[in-house]
Design a protein around this motif. Structure first.
Motif, short mmCIF file in Angstrom:
data_model
loop_
_atom_site.label_atom_id
_atom_site.label_comp_id
_atom_site.label_asym_id
_atom_site.label_seq_id
_atom_site.Cartn_x
_atom_site.Cartn_y
_atom_site.Cartn_z
N ARG B 194 24.82 51.67 56.01
CA ARG B 194 23.43 51.92 56.41
C ARG B 194 22.85 53.12 55.65
NH1 ARG B 194 21.90 53.86 61.97
NH2 ARG B 194 19.67 54.06 61.65
N HIS B 195 23.67 54.12 55.40
CA HIS B 195 23.18 55.34 54.75
C HIS B 195 23.48 55.35 53.26
CE1 HIS B 195 23.13 56.56 58.99
NE2 HIS B 195 22.16 57.39 58.63
N GLY B 196 23.95 54.27 52.75
CA GLY B 196 24.19 54.15 51.30
C GLY B 196 25.21 55.16 50.78
N ILE B 197 26.19 55.45 51.60
CA ILE B 197 27.22 56.40 51.13
C ILE B 197 28.24 55.61 50.31
CG2 ILE B 197 29.06 57.99 51.84
CD1 ILE B 197 27.30 58.55 54.33
N GLY B 198 28.57 56.18 49.17
CA GLY B 198 29.31 55.46 48.14
C GLY B 198 30.66 54.92 48.57
N ALA B 199 30.98 53.80 47.93
CA ALA B 199 32.30 53.23 48.13
C ALA B 199 33.31 53.99 47.29
CB ALA B 199 32.28 51.77 47.72
N GLY B 200 34.56 53.83 47.58
CA GLY B 200 35.61 54.49 46.81
C GLY B 200 35.87 53.73 45.51
N LYS B 201 37.02 54.02 44.91
CA LYS B 201 37.38 53.34 43.67
C LYS B 201 37.80 51.91 43.97
CE LYS B 201 40.15 56.72 42.30
NZ LYS B 201 41.21 57.40 41.54
N ALA B 202 37.59 51.03 42.98
CA ALA B 202 37.97 49.64 43.17
C ALA B 202 39.49 49.54 43.36
CB ALA B 202 37.54 48.82 41.97
N PHE B 203 39.89 48.52 44.11
CA PHE B 203 41.31 48.35 44.39
C PHE B 203 42.07 48.03 43.10
CE2 PHE B 203 44.92 45.57 45.35
CZ PHE B 203 45.62 46.38 46.22
N ALA B 204 43.13 48.73 42.87
CA ALA B 204 43.96 48.46 41.69
C ALA B 204 45.41 48.42 42.13
CB ALA B 204 43.74 49.53 40.63
N LEU B 205 46.04 47.29 41.86
CA LEU B 205 47.41 47.10 42.32
C LEU B 205 48.36 48.15 41.74
CD1 LEU B 205 48.95 45.12 44.15
CD2 LEU B 205 49.59 43.84 42.10
N GLY B 206 48.09 48.50 40.47
CA GLY B 206 48.96 49.49 39.80
C GLY B 206 48.90 50.83 40.50
N GLU B 207 47.66 51.22 40.88
CA GLU B 207 47.50 52.53 41.55
C GLU B 207 48.16 52.52 42.92
OE1 GLU B 207 44.03 55.66 42.75
OE2 GLU B 207 43.63 54.19 41.18
N LEU B 208 48.02 51.38 43.63
CA LEU B 208 48.67 51.26 44.94
C LEU B 208 50.18 51.37 44.78
CD1 LEU B 208 48.53 50.69 48.01
CD2 LEU B 208 48.67 48.27 47.48
N GLY B 209 50.69 50.74 43.72
CA GLY B 209 52.14 50.80 43.46
C GLY B 209 52.59 52.23 43.22
N ARG B 210 51.80 52.95 42.39
CA ARG B 210 52.18 54.34 42.08
C ARG B 210 52.11 55.21 43.34
NH1 ARG B 210 49.61 53.09 37.31
NH2 ARG B 210 47.58 53.78 38.06
N THR B 212 52.38 54.21 46.37
CA THR B 212 53.45 53.82 47.30
C THR B 212 54.76 54.50 46.90
OG1 THR B 212 52.36 51.69 47.53
CG2 THR B 212 54.61 51.84 48.39
N VAL B 213 55.03 54.51 45.60
CA VAL B 213 56.26 55.16 45.13
C VAL B 213 56.23 56.64 45.48
CG1 VAL B 213 57.57 55.82 43.05
CG2 VAL B 213 56.70 53.49 43.30
#
Lengths: 171, 425
Positions: B194-210, B212-213
């Motif tokens: 509603r307030h147009g507050i920005g979304a975060g970074k797009a989902f990236a499997l590689g980043e999630l993997g890093r 997680t490690v």
């Protein structure tokens, strides 16, 4: 200076007990984990491990309570008293000390009587064979010292303020 | 008798006397003035109250929380959750809520979660353009989930006071905690959209993997706790002890960011905190025994049953009472004082005491950040240096979000009891 000395003694007592209890906690954790490893790894539970941990916890409960008493960190509902004038706060502190002396004094007598009776009976715990007067005496020691703290607070002007709410004040 | 067991404790509580002294004074006065029971019962009951293996889990879980609160565990958790959240409106806010819930699943300490996750997230939220008032409300309110999420200390204390199984209570707390997390996240997403507050970074499997490690070792504690208890490997106490060793070992030996001195400092502060809690536990059990011997809970139950009120209205009245109590008193003291009175009543009404434990915990959790005196408000004010008026204004919408959750949890018992059926039966 005369007012400072009892407070320093109380601080020293609180510090000594908190170190002792910190060590007791670490011992309790290690005994528990060693017992788990022993049970799963070697199919053999340590006899008396549970009793030892429970008695250490009784020490944590009542001697930890004593440290909290000395450092004025017992949980209390201070919503109203925060807004009281200093004179009323001092008056309430004296009433609290008096009540503490009366109640803890009675508990001191009851606990020592009970502990001495257990000592005379010579009873031991079932598995660890710890003399039962030892864990029971923790209550007696704690209430004795709490009574003394109350007497010191009543007769010596105590400047230590009641601890404010902090991140460890509640869960 | 009612003066000594009713008016005197309330008066002393209001005058700010220590809670253990309030309870002990009432018991001593009742014994000396009205009852002809030998005084050694005082010592026996106090000793017996703490002579319980289950209670050992309290210092062990607090110790785990203290250790987890130091070092980089919180930041690693935040990075892990953030990598998984991806690009949605209010992504950073959602990360905040989920990190807090995950931290609660490790430590069981609500205020520690507000302080630790709050410190990690406040600068990021501010930088991402979240209004300060919203951030203040979010960071203060999020910790209330941890009162329900296992290994919650208040649920453990309730289990002891109500003589209910702790694994059953923990199993019952999982779905309500997830429900509250989902409701908070939904509100955050709606507000940010509603307030147009920005979304975060797009989902990236590689980043999630890093992430997680990097965060894998930090995530071990909840796996030990849940897997251990519900896998039938550990009792809750053993799970707590193993979690302690893990929580000390990871920052000490793997991350190398804590020293032995830090571990001993944590043990010392845990010992004092344990003393603060367990002395009240002992005195409250003594107080509860005096009430039971004098048949006060039974009389109260009989009187309330005589009013022939429908169950929903009684539960509503209990919720209002608990919300009020919760905003003036910490959850553990409130549970210990009210359990002997309320549990016989709700049992007589046919409410499952495990379900009631969750209702109890959610109410007191809301009380933790409810104006005017919720303790997490003061934690946020002190630790995060947020202005009090901003916190007060910021938490209002979050109170409503939690009330929706509370209504669902109160009137749909399956939300709490489904977890028990899945995990225990």
């Amino acid at each position: 200076m005369g007012n400072l000395r009892p407070q320093l003694v109380l601080d020293a007592v609180a510090t000594a007990f908190s170190r002792l209890l910190g060590a007791a906690l670490i011992v309790a954790v290690l005994v528990n984990v060693i017992n788990v490893i022993s049970r799963y790894g070697f199919n053999h539970a340590l006899t008396g491990a549970d009793e030892l941990q429970i008695y250490l916890m009784i020490g944590l409960a009542f001697l930890g309570g004593l440290v909290a008493h000395i450092r004025r960190r017992h949980l209390r509902m201070d919503v109203l008293t925060r807004h009281f004038p200093p004179r009323i706060v001092r008056l309430l502190a004296s009433v609290e000390a008096l009540l503490g002396i009366a109640v803890c004094g009675l508990m001191t007598w009851v606990s020592w009587t009970y502990t001495i009776r257990i000592f005379r009976l010579g009873s031991h715990s079932e598995n660890a064979h710890i003399p039962m007067w030892m864990p029971h005496s923790v209550l007696a020691i704690s209430f004795t010292l709490m009574t003394l703290v109350g007497l010191i607070r009543l007769f010596v002007r105590d400047e230590m303020p009641i601890a404010p709410p902090s991140e460890e004040a509640t869960s | 008798m009612s003066l000594v067991l009713g008016v005197l404790p309330v008066l002393l509580l209001l005058l700010g006397f220590p809670i253990f002294l309030v309870l002990l004074s009432a018991v001593v006065a009742a014994l000396l003035l009205f009852m002809h029971i030998p005084l050694p019962v005082l010592h026996q009951t106090l000793f017996g109250a703490v002579n319980a293996y289950t209670l050992l889990a309290i210092p062990f879980f607090i110790f785990t929380g203290e250790l987890m609160g130091r070092g980089s565990v919180a930041q690693r958790l935040v990075n892990f959750v953030n990598a998984g959240v991806g690009k949605i409106p209010g992504g950073l806010g959602v990360t905040t809520v989920c990190s807090s819930a995950l931290f609660g699943a490790m430590s069981g300490l609500s205020a520690a979660s507000v302080a630790t996750i709050g410190r990690a997230m406040l600068p990021a939220l501010t930088k991402a353009g979240y209004p300060m008032r919203f951030s203040a409300g979010l960071l203060t309110a999020m910790g209330a989930i941890d009162v329900v999420i296992p290994p919650s200390i208040p649920l453990l204390v309730y289990g002891t006071a109500a003589q209910e199984s702790v694994p059953r209570l923990y199993a019952a707390g999982i779905l309500p905690a997830l429900l509250l997390t989902a409701l908070l996240c939904s509100y955050v997403i709606w507000y940010c959209w509603r307030h147009g507050i920005g979304a975060g970074k797009a989902f990236a499997l590689g980043e999630l993997g890093r992430a997680t490690v990097r965060g894998a070792t930090a995530l071990g504690a909840p796996i030990i706790i849940f897997g251990g208890i519900y896998g039938g490997i550990f009792t809750p106490t053993e799970a707590a002890a193993v979690a302690c060793v893990y929580a000390a070992g990871v920052p000490l030996l793997i991350y190398r960011e804590l020293g032995w001195r830090d571990v001993f400092d944590c043990a010392q502060s845990t010992a004092i905190f344990t003393g603060q809690i367990l002395v009240i536990v002992a005195c409250a059990i003594l107080f509860g025994w005096i009430l039971t011997v004098n048949q006060i809970p039974a009389m109260l139950t009989q009187w309330l049953m005589g009013l022939h009120l429908p169950l929903w209205s009684l539960l509503l009245a209990i919720n209002i009472l608990l919300l009020l109590v919760g905003s003036f008193m910490d959850p553990i003291s409130a549970i210990l004082l009210l359990t002997p009175l309320l549990v016989p009543l709700v049992k007589a009404l046919g409410v499952d005491p495990v379900h009631f434990g969750i209702i109890f915990a959610v109410n007191l959790g809301i009380g933790l950040f409810h104006p005017p005196f919720g303790i997490n408000i003061f934690v946020a004010q002190t630790v995060l240096r947020l202005p009090l008026d901003m916190i007060y204004r910021g938490i209002v919408p979050f109170v409503f979000v939690y009330l929706v959750g509370l209504a669902i949890i109160t009137y749909v018992p399956a939300v709490s009891l489904a977890g028990v059926h899945w995990l225990i039966h």
